[in-house]
Motif scaffolding. Structure first.
Motif, PDB file in Angstrom:
ATOM      1  N   ASP A   1      21.582 -31.716 -16.005  1.00 11.41           N
ATOM      2  CA  ASP A   1      21.351 -33.084 -15.214  1.00 11.41           C
ATOM      3  C   ASP A   1      21.235 -32.487 -13.608  1.00 11.41           C
ATOM      4  O   ASP A   1      21.583 -31.459 -13.300  1.00 11.41           O
ATOM      5  CB  ASP A   1      22.641 -33.808 -15.332  1.00 11.41           C
ATOM      6  N   VAL A   2      20.287 -33.396 -12.755  1.00  7.93           N
ATOM      7  CA  VAL A   2      20.231 -33.099 -11.505  1.00  7.93           C
ATOM      8  C   VAL A   2      21.254 -32.650 -10.642  1.00  7.93           C
ATOM      9  O   VAL A   2      21.399 -31.667  -9.909  1.00  7.93           O
ATOM     10  CB  VAL A   2      19.427 -33.980 -10.848  1.00  7.93           C
ATOM     11  N   THR A   3      22.446 -33.508 -10.744  1.00  7.12           N
ATOM     12  CA  THR A   3      23.799 -33.363 -10.130  1.00  7.12           C
ATOM     13  C   THR A   3      24.272 -31.903 -10.270  1.00  7.12           C
ATOM     14  O   THR A   3      24.772 -31.124  -9.593  1.00  7.12           O
ATOM     15  CB  THR A   3      24.677 -34.313 -10.049  1.00  7.12           C
ATOM     16  N   VAL A   4      24.488 -31.596 -11.863  1.00 11.39           N
ATOM     17  CA  VAL A   4      25.000 -30.421 -12.260  1.00 11.39           C
ATOM     18  C   VAL A   4      24.076 -29.257 -11.792  1.00 11.39           C
ATOM     19  O   VAL A   4      24.574 -28.415 -11.289  1.00 11.39           O
ATOM     20  CB  VAL A   4      25.352 -30.492 -13.896  1.00 11.39           C
ATOM     21  N   GLN A   5      22.691 -29.465 -11.838  1.00  5.45           N
ATOM     22  CA  GLN A   5      21.928 -28.565 -11.324  1.00  5.45           C
ATOM     23  C   GLN A   5      22.074 -28.080  -9.955  1.00  5.45           C
ATOM     24  O   GLN A   5      22.012 -26.877  -9.649  1.00  5.45           O
ATOM     25  CB  GLN A   5      20.496 -29.005 -11.611  1.00  5.45           C
ATOM     26  N   ALA A   6      22.117 -29.322  -9.183  1.00  5.83           N
ATOM     27  CA  ALA A   6      22.239 -28.932  -7.668  1.00  5.83           C
ATOM     28  C   ALA A   6      23.649 -27.981  -7.490  1.00  5.83           C
ATOM     29  O   ALA A   6      23.600 -27.031  -6.491  1.00  5.83           O
ATOM     30  CB  ALA A   6      22.289 -30.249  -7.065  1.00  5.83           C
ATOM     31  N   ARG A   7      24.671 -28.303  -7.986  1.00  7.76           N
ATOM     32  CA  ARG A   7      26.104 -27.878  -7.781  1.00  7.76           C
ATOM     33  C   ARG A   7      25.949 -26.147  -8.417  1.00  7.76           C
ATOM     34  O   ARG A   7      26.295 -25.430  -7.570  1.00  7.76           O
ATOM     35  CB  ARG A   7      27.242 -28.500  -8.784  1.00  7.76           C
ATOM     36  N   ILE A   8      25.109 -26.010  -9.537  1.00  8.69           N
ATOM     37  CA  ILE A   8      25.176 -24.617  -9.858  1.00  8.69           C
ATOM     38  C   ILE A   8      24.296 -23.824  -9.108  1.00  8.69           C
ATOM     39  O   ILE A   8      24.645 -22.777  -8.799  1.00  8.69           O
ATOM     40  CB  ILE A   8      24.414 -24.509 -11.396  1.00  8.69           C
TER      41      ILE A   8
ATOM     42  N   LEU B   1      19.848 -39.473  -6.789  1.00  8.54           N
ATOM     43  CA  LEU B   1      18.589 -39.303  -5.953  1.00  8.54           C
ATOM     44  C   LEU B   1      18.657 -38.093  -5.015  1.00  8.54           C
ATOM     45  O   LEU B   1      17.787 -37.337  -4.803  1.00  8.54           O
ATOM     46  CB  LEU B   1      18.121 -40.636  -5.013  1.00  8.54           C
ATOM     47  N   ALA B   2      20.017 -37.972  -4.464  1.00  9.82           N
ATOM     48  CA  ALA B   2      20.053 -36.613  -3.432  1.00  9.82           C
ATOM     49  C   ALA B   2      20.046 -35.341  -3.982  1.00  9.82           C
ATOM     50  O   ALA B   2      19.810 -34.456  -3.262  1.00  9.82           O
ATOM     51  CB  ALA B   2      21.234 -36.927  -2.650  1.00  9.82           C
ATOM     52  N   ALA B   3      20.168 -35.346  -5.305  1.00 11.28           N
ATOM     53  CA  ALA B   3      20.212 -34.143  -5.942  1.00 11.28           C
ATOM     54  C   ALA B   3      18.953 -33.586  -6.527  1.00 11.28           C
ATOM     55  O   ALA B   3      18.624 -32.505  -7.310  1.00 11.28           O
ATOM     56  CB  ALA B   3      21.170 -34.083  -7.060  1.00 11.28           C
ATOM     57  N   ILE B   4      17.725 -34.545  -6.365  1.00 10.79           N
ATOM     58  CA  ILE B   4      16.648 -34.143  -6.933  1.00 10.79           C
ATOM     59  C   ILE B   4      15.912 -32.946  -6.133  1.00 10.79           C
ATOM     60  O   ILE B   4      15.989 -32.872  -4.984  1.00 10.79           O
ATOM     61  CB  ILE B   4      15.631 -35.289  -6.671  1.00 10.79           C
ATOM     62  N   PRO B   5      15.769 -31.787  -6.935  1.00 10.03           N
ATOM     63  CA  PRO B   5      15.023 -30.469  -6.371  1.00 10.03           C
ATOM     64  C   PRO B   5      13.519 -30.945  -5.529  1.00 10.03           C
ATOM     65  O   PRO B   5      13.013 -31.757  -5.909  1.00 10.03           O
ATOM     66  CB  PRO B   5      14.400 -29.565  -7.353  1.00 10.03           C
ATOM     67  N   GLY B   6      13.662 -30.317  -4.491  1.00 15.69           N
ATOM     68  CA  GLY B   6      12.427 -30.554  -3.449  1.00 15.69           C
ATOM     69  C   GLY B   6      12.732 -31.285  -2.284  1.00 15.69           C
ATOM     70  O   GLY B   6      12.010 -31.029  -1.468  1.00 15.69           O
ATOM     71  N   ARG B   7      13.840 -31.932  -2.029  1.00 10.72           N
ATOM     72  CA  ARG B   7      14.150 -32.445  -0.766  1.00 10.72           C
ATOM     73  C   ARG B   7      14.484 -31.524   0.327  1.00 10.72           C
ATOM     74  O   ARG B   7      14.064 -31.746   1.270  1.00 10.72           O
ATOM     75  CB  ARG B   7      15.464 -33.302  -1.111  1.00 10.72           C
ATOM     76  N   ARG B   8      15.355 -30.642  -0.259  1.00  9.55           N
ATOM     77  CA  ARG B   8      15.355 -29.412   0.856  1.00  9.55           C
ATOM     78  C   ARG B   8      14.506 -28.673   1.322  1.00  9.55           C
ATOM     79  O   ARG B   8      14.156 -28.177   2.413  1.00  9.55           O
ATOM     80  CB  ARG B   8      16.642 -28.516   0.415  1.00  9.55           C
ATOM     81  N   ALA B   9      13.420 -28.508   0.499  1.00 12.02           N
ATOM     82  CA  ALA B   9      12.155 -27.719   0.767  1.00 12.02           C
ATOM     83  C   ALA B   9      11.382 -28.434   1.699  1.00 12.02           C
ATOM     84  O   ALA B   9      10.680 -27.926   2.624  1.00 12.02           O
ATOM     85  CB  ALA B   9      11.280 -27.719  -0.603  1.00 12.02           C
TER      86      ALA B   9
END
Length: 559
Positions: free
Chosen positions: A195-202, A537-545
């Motif tokens: 999941d996106v939040t778990v992905q972000a934490r990893i 929504l905050a954990a979606i990949p691409g925001r920091r890019a």
């Protein structure tokens, strides 16, 4: 050359690949997989190797650690790991570098971990390779699990892999990779099924290990958004060759190769500043009759012999209008899978009602459900496990027709051809076996199979999470086209909010068995009211890019 670039290049690489070409022995000849690949990874650096299935990225990574299959052949080039040439080296030499110099985090935690042994035992094996013995092993195991981000390792150390969540299992794999104190970690699609939040934490944790300890990280991924978020350098591969490389800013702002531009276009988060852009603005769903209604459904399971009960769903309500798509999103453990099983009539609710076209499934026996079940079908998450490997495509597609005794043999064969036309597969694929198809082709077969009985509702369980982003785009476009042509309704379960924005009209956000927010995708994603939706929504990949990220260890040193 700028001063930062000069200092970066002055650091000796941990891995240096020069002119690598490799392939696989098939039918007496070598089929090329990698062609003249050159790259390096330096201490304190995160490098992302990006490309679709078959691009050569995994072959390149596995060559570094000497884990290519027996039929692999290195045709030419050099691979130096810690200054040691491993092309042509003895197995003993290559083995000495595994764990100590290079650690590997494999893609699938359930394949990477032994299901018959506690996780502490598996980490301890990697610790003992460093010569540690006695009580010091247990102390080291707990410390490494804690470093890898596993909360309360004393509680988990005696548990088996199946007793942990996907994110926890991934942290155990990180711990095993760290146990040898390597200079480089290779992470092969480390978060694709999370999941996106778990992905972000990893990914946050892996990045912090690099920034704080100065080790290097090579990420293998098909997701350009993940690569752009996390990497100092992005290397794009296609058909065995490097087609482009540079910083995330260079790749995203001014991509040189057309293939890179296609990857960017297939990653919605990158195109919209990290915010999913809804495909449907006006739904009109409230004016349509519901093909599926889930009304105040609760589901409890007995978790222990003492009778303690776990609430999987708590007063959940949603409706799927005819010809529309309703999505369900939430973290692992939110109740998505349980909800899907109830919607299919595979589990009875503890309370509440599940109504298909006005009929309560819970009040029907399996035999009385059977005529209704023709009208709703399932597409599963993993296209590699969804099809019987012994069945041809034709046999897989017509199996539901055989089960319901629909049509003659000639009519079924004709229907199989029509279904392949519908999912844009050539009829020449009818006599092929699943292992002769790509992941995207297999998922098209699974969709064709689901359509064989002409259902009104298709339930889709993470149908594109195992696919490359460009293939994801093709499957989603196919689903939208089929919905327009046949008036299908979809109940779409996914952890990827960008996918949901592309496919769904309405959405329900689940958290710990409760619906915390629901409405049109445009409203929920455009103005989320609940903190849990905001977190997803905050954990979606691409925001920091798009918004920027912390400088690397090398960049900070240069400054």
């Amino acid at each position: 050359m700028t001063a930062p670039e000069a200092r970066t290049r002055a650091v000796a690489p941990i891995v240096e690949i020069s002119g690598l070409s490799a392939g696989y022995l098939t039918g007496g000849s070598v089929v090329g997989a990698v062609d003249d690949v050159s790259l390096s990874v330096r201490p304190g650096e995160i490098v992302a190797l990006v490309g679709e299935s078959g691009s050569g990225k995994s072959t390149t990574a596995h060559a570094v650690i000497g884990l290519l299959p027996d039929n692999a052949r290195i045709i030419g080039g050099s691979i130096r790991v810690g200054g040691v040439e491993i092309v042509g080296a003895r197995e003993k030499t290559v083995r000495s570098l595994r764990g100590a110099t290079v650690g590997l985090i494999p893609q699938d935690p359930m394949v990477g971990l032994n299901p018959t042994r506690p996780i502490g035992t598996q980490v301890a094996e990697a610790v003992r390779l460093r010569g540690i013995r006695g009580p010091a092993v247990d102390v080291e195991v707990l410390g490494i699990l804690r470093t890898a981000g596993l909360d309360d390792p004393e509680h988990h150390v005696h548990r088996y892999p199946h007793e942990l969540s996907g994110g926890q299992r991934q942290r155990v794999l990180i711990a095993i990779a760290l146990a040898g104190r390597p200079d480089l970690i290779i992470a092969d699609e480390p978060t694709s099924a999370l999941d996106v939040t778990v992905q972000a934490r990893i990914l946050d944790h892996l990045e912090s290990l690099v920034r704080e300890s100065g080790i290097a990280l090579l990420i293998i991924t098909h997701d350009l958004a993940v690569a752009a978020d996390r990497a100092d350098r992005v290397i794009v591969m296609r058909q065995g060759r490097i087609v482009e490389s540079g910083t995330p800013a260079q790749i995203l702002v001014a991509p040189v190769d057309a293939y890179t531009r296609r990857l960017i276009a297939a990653a919605p988060a990158l195109a919209n500043g990290g915010v999913p852009a809804p495909h449907f603005r006006e739904t009109g769903a409230e004016d349509l009759p519901a093909i599926l209604e889930i009304d105040a459904v609760s589901k409890q399971f007995r978790a222990t012999r003492r009778g303690r009960r776990v609430v999987a769903l708590d007063e959940v309500s949603l409706r799927v209008p005819a010809g529309r798509t309703h999505a369900v999103v939430g973290e692992s453990g939110s109740g998505k899978s349980t909800l899907l099983r109830l919607a299919m009539g595979l589990e009875p609710p503890t309370s509440g009602a599940v109504r298909f076209d006005g009929t309560d499934l819970a009040g029907l026996s399996w035999r009385r459900q059977r005529p209704l079940r023709r009208r709703f079908q399932l597409v599963q998450q993993n296209p590699y496990a969804a099809l019987d490997p012994r069945f041809t495509v034709r046999d897989s597609v017509i199996e539901p027709l055989v089960s319901y005794r629909i049509g003659s043999r000639a009519e079924r064969r004709a229907r199989a051809g029509e279904l392949l036309d519908a999912v844009a597969l050539p009829r020449t694929a009818l006599d092929r076996l699943p292992d002769e198809l790509s992941g995207g082709q297999r998922q098209r077969v699974a969709i064709a199979r689901a359509l064989s009985l002409r259902p009104d509702l298709v339930l889709l369980d993470e149908p594109v999470s195992a696919l490359d982003v460009s293939v994801q785009e093709q499957i989603l476009e196919l689903l939208l086209d089929l919905q327009r042509r046949f008036g299908l309704a979809y109940l779409f379960v996914s952890h990827d909010l960008s996918v949901i924005a592309k496919i769904a009209h309405t959405v329900s956000v689940l958290d710990r068995g409760k619906v915390v927010e629901a409405g049109s995708v445009a409203d929920v994603f455009g103005d989320p009211q609940d903190i849990r939706t905001q977190r997803l929504l905050a954990a979606i990949p691409g925001r920091r890019a798009v918004s920027g990220r912390e400088p690397s260890t090398l960049e900070r040193a240069a400054q």
